[in-house]
Design a protein around this motif. Structure first.
Motif, PDB file in Angstrom:
ATOM      1  N   LYS A 138       7.937   0.609  11.321  1.00 21.41           N
ATOM      2  CA  LYS A 138       8.676   0.631  10.057  1.00 21.41           C
ATOM      3  C   LYS A 138      10.089   0.085  10.213  1.00 21.41           C
ATOM      4  O   LYS A 138      10.663  -0.497   9.273  1.00 21.41           O
ATOM      5  N   ALA A 193       0.387  -2.172   7.399  1.00 15.94           N
ATOM      6  CA  ALA A 193       1.165  -0.932   7.482  1.00 15.94           C
ATOM      7  C   ALA A 193       2.647  -1.204   7.252  1.00 15.94           C
ATOM      8  O   ALA A 193       3.328  -0.448   6.533  1.00 15.94           O
ATOM      9  N   TRP A 194       3.174  -2.289   7.834  1.00 20.38           N
ATOM     10  CA  TRP A 194       4.588  -2.638   7.652  1.00 20.38           C
ATOM     11  C   TRP A 194       4.898  -2.854   6.173  1.00 20.38           C
ATOM     12  O   TRP A 194       5.914  -2.371   5.661  1.00 20.38           O
ATOM     13  N   GLN A 196       3.263  -1.645   3.581  1.00 21.09           N
ATOM     14  CA  GLN A 196       3.154  -0.381   2.844  1.00 21.09           C
ATOM     15  C   GLN A 196       4.359   0.517   3.119  1.00 21.09           C
ATOM     16  O   GLN A 196       4.915   1.134   2.203  1.00 21.09           O
ATOM     17  N   LEU A 197       4.784   0.577   4.379  1.00 18.20           N
ATOM     18  CA  LEU A 197       5.892   1.456   4.758  1.00 18.20           C
ATOM     19  C   LEU A 197       7.227   0.977   4.198  1.00 18.20           C
ATOM     20  O   LEU A 197       8.116   1.783   3.910  1.00 18.20           O
ATOM     21  N   ASN A 198       7.370  -0.345   4.055  1.00 13.02           N
ATOM     22  CA  ASN A 198       8.648  -0.907   3.612  1.00 13.02           C
ATOM     23  C   ASN A 198       8.624  -1.425   2.179  1.00 13.02           C
ATOM     24  O   ASN A 198       9.658  -1.902   1.689  1.00 13.02           O
ATOM     25  N   SER A 199       7.470  -1.344   1.527  1.00 18.69           N
ATOM     26  CA  SER A 199       7.324  -1.836   0.146  1.00 18.69           C
ATOM     27  C   SER A 199       7.844  -3.271   0.017  1.00 18.69           C
ATOM     28  O   SER A 199       8.592  -3.611  -0.909  1.00 18.69           O
TER      29      SER A 199
END
Length: 437
Positions: A138, A193-194, A196-199
């Protein structure tokens, strides 16, 4: 005349030393090869900083090439062992090696590998990013990710897998179309994932032009990664996979406009009857850019034997027009492969590649088979061993069970069809129960 990349040279009508090397290996007119490179139908991955490289071409009209994966991980971080594997892969004439290192002394391993390897070297910078910066996923910035790409380019890597096609739009399509195995691409899952985690949008898509700057500077070939490749046969050829492929086709044109060479990565796990259609889709949507596949693995039930399930799919894929096969070992899905696993994977994949070349009618491919057939017809065992794709194993099997008649084998003995046909056609008597006259 100056040029920036192999593609730039080809468009300007320049024959590079790498083109001359490839044309000689492929028994192809160098001018024809230059035209294919200019059109993007052939790539010659050759980073300006990879001084030990013995250039290879990948693409239309050329022999199907194979890639070997290796590299250090958190659980298996022995640099010397992985370098030993690399030396064996080169000895076995694998055309490319991908360093998938994701932990520890990745830079040390990568620079040693590039320094000693005559084979093409590829990497996946996304794997290296977390360890390189010692940051959680993240917390990696866009600048961090781009810097890792540039570091790999500086170190002499010839091609990089960059997962630019898994955009936020692709991710939404994935969410709406439930998969049995979700996303199995390591790089694809990290980027998903990156995002999703950072929008945020996929930085490898949003800042694609910055990646092209790097690739153009060092002449790095882009291997546009298939983040949404199927991880089981039930997930193949689904909306997310096709959406990503369409985006990769658009990015291919953008790369070519900057004279950056491109390969397209493909599945993955896939039933036999879908392979040819997937090759056709890639060639159509990605403008005949070279196609690079893992397998395809044609059934999900054979852990410990996935070099076989992969070779079956690889032969069909190569015959249908795939240009580059990533090897799969018996350890796939189970653990990091050892030297013996690697050898089994290389042999299986080389068999698949050659079978594909026979089907494609690659110039000279059939000569090897004809030479083997001639040696068999003469019962020339030493000749057969020298022509065998794995002479060590062939000699071992023969030595373990020697026949009474040295010209035959213990399967048929003196009932050997080849022996008896040779004798009768020469007008000789055939003794099966007694000693020869």
């Amino acid at each position: 005349m100056n040029y920036t990349t192999q593609m730039d040279a080809a468009k300007k009508g320049i024959i590079t030393k790498e083109m001359e090397t490839v044309a000689r290996k492929e028994n192809m007119e160098v001018e024809k090869l230059r035209e294919l490179v200019a059109e993007g139908k052939v790539v010659i991955p050759a980073n300006k900083n990879h001084k030990a490289l013995d250039a290879e071409g990948i693409g239309k009209g050329l022999k199907t090439k194979i890639n070997v994966n290796l590299g250090i991980s958190k659980d298996c971080c022995n640099v010397d062992l992985e370098l030993e594997k690399a030396k064996k892969a080169i000895e076995m004439k694998a055309e490319a090696i991908m360093d998938l290192s994701c932990f520890g002394k990745t830079e040390e391993f990568r620079t040693k590998l590039v320094g000693m390897s005559t084979a093409i070297i590829g990497t996946v910078p996304m794997y290296d990013a977390v360890g390189f910066y010692d940051k959680e996923l993240k917390d990696l910035s866009v600048e961090d990710l781009l810097r890792v790409i540039e570091k790999h380019a500086e170190d002499g890597v010839d091609f990089m897998t960059i997962h630019s096609g898994i955009t936020r739009e692709t991710a939404e399509i994935f969410k709406r179309n439930k998969r049995r195995m979700n996303i199995v691409s390591r790089g694809g899952s990290l980027l998903y994932a990156w995002m999703q985690l950072n929008s945020q949008e996929n930085p490898f898509y949003e800042y694609f032009d910055k990646i092209l700057d790097i690739c153009e500077k060092y002449d790095v070939t882009l291997s546009l990664g298939d983040a949404c490749r199927p991880g089981c046969i039930d997930d193949s050829t689904d909306p997310a996979q096709i959406m990503e492929l369409m985006i990769l086709g658009e990015l291919t044109k953008r790369a070519w406009a900057r004279n950056v060479q491109v390969m397209i990565e493909g599945p993955g796990h896939m039933a036999l009857n879908e392979i040819e259609a997937n090759v056709l889709l890639e060639k159509k949507l990605c403008h005949e850019a070279p196609f690079y596949v893992l397998g395809p693995i044609v059934t999900d039930i054979a852990p410990g034997y996935d070099h076989i399930t992969s070779a079956i799919g690889g032969a069909i894929a190569a015959g249908a027009g795939v240009d580059f096969l990533c090897y799969v070992t018996p350890a796939e899905h189970l653990r990091l492969p050892n030297l013996d696993d690697m050898k089994e994977g290389i042999i299986a994949t080389k068999i698949a590649a050659h079978a594909g070349d026979l089907a494609k009618g690659i110039k000279g491919a059939r000569d090897w088979d004809n030479q083997m057939s001639d040696a068999r017809q003469k019962l020339d065992w030493e000749g057969m061993f020298k022509l065998a794709i794995d002479d060590e194993k062939a000699r071992k099997y023969r030595a373990e069970s020697m026949p009474h008649d040295e010209h035959t084998c213990t399967m048929c003995g003196k009932m050997c069809a080849v022996r008896n046909m040779n004798k009768v056609l020469e007008g000789k008597n055939i003794n099966v129960l007694r000693e020869d006259d």
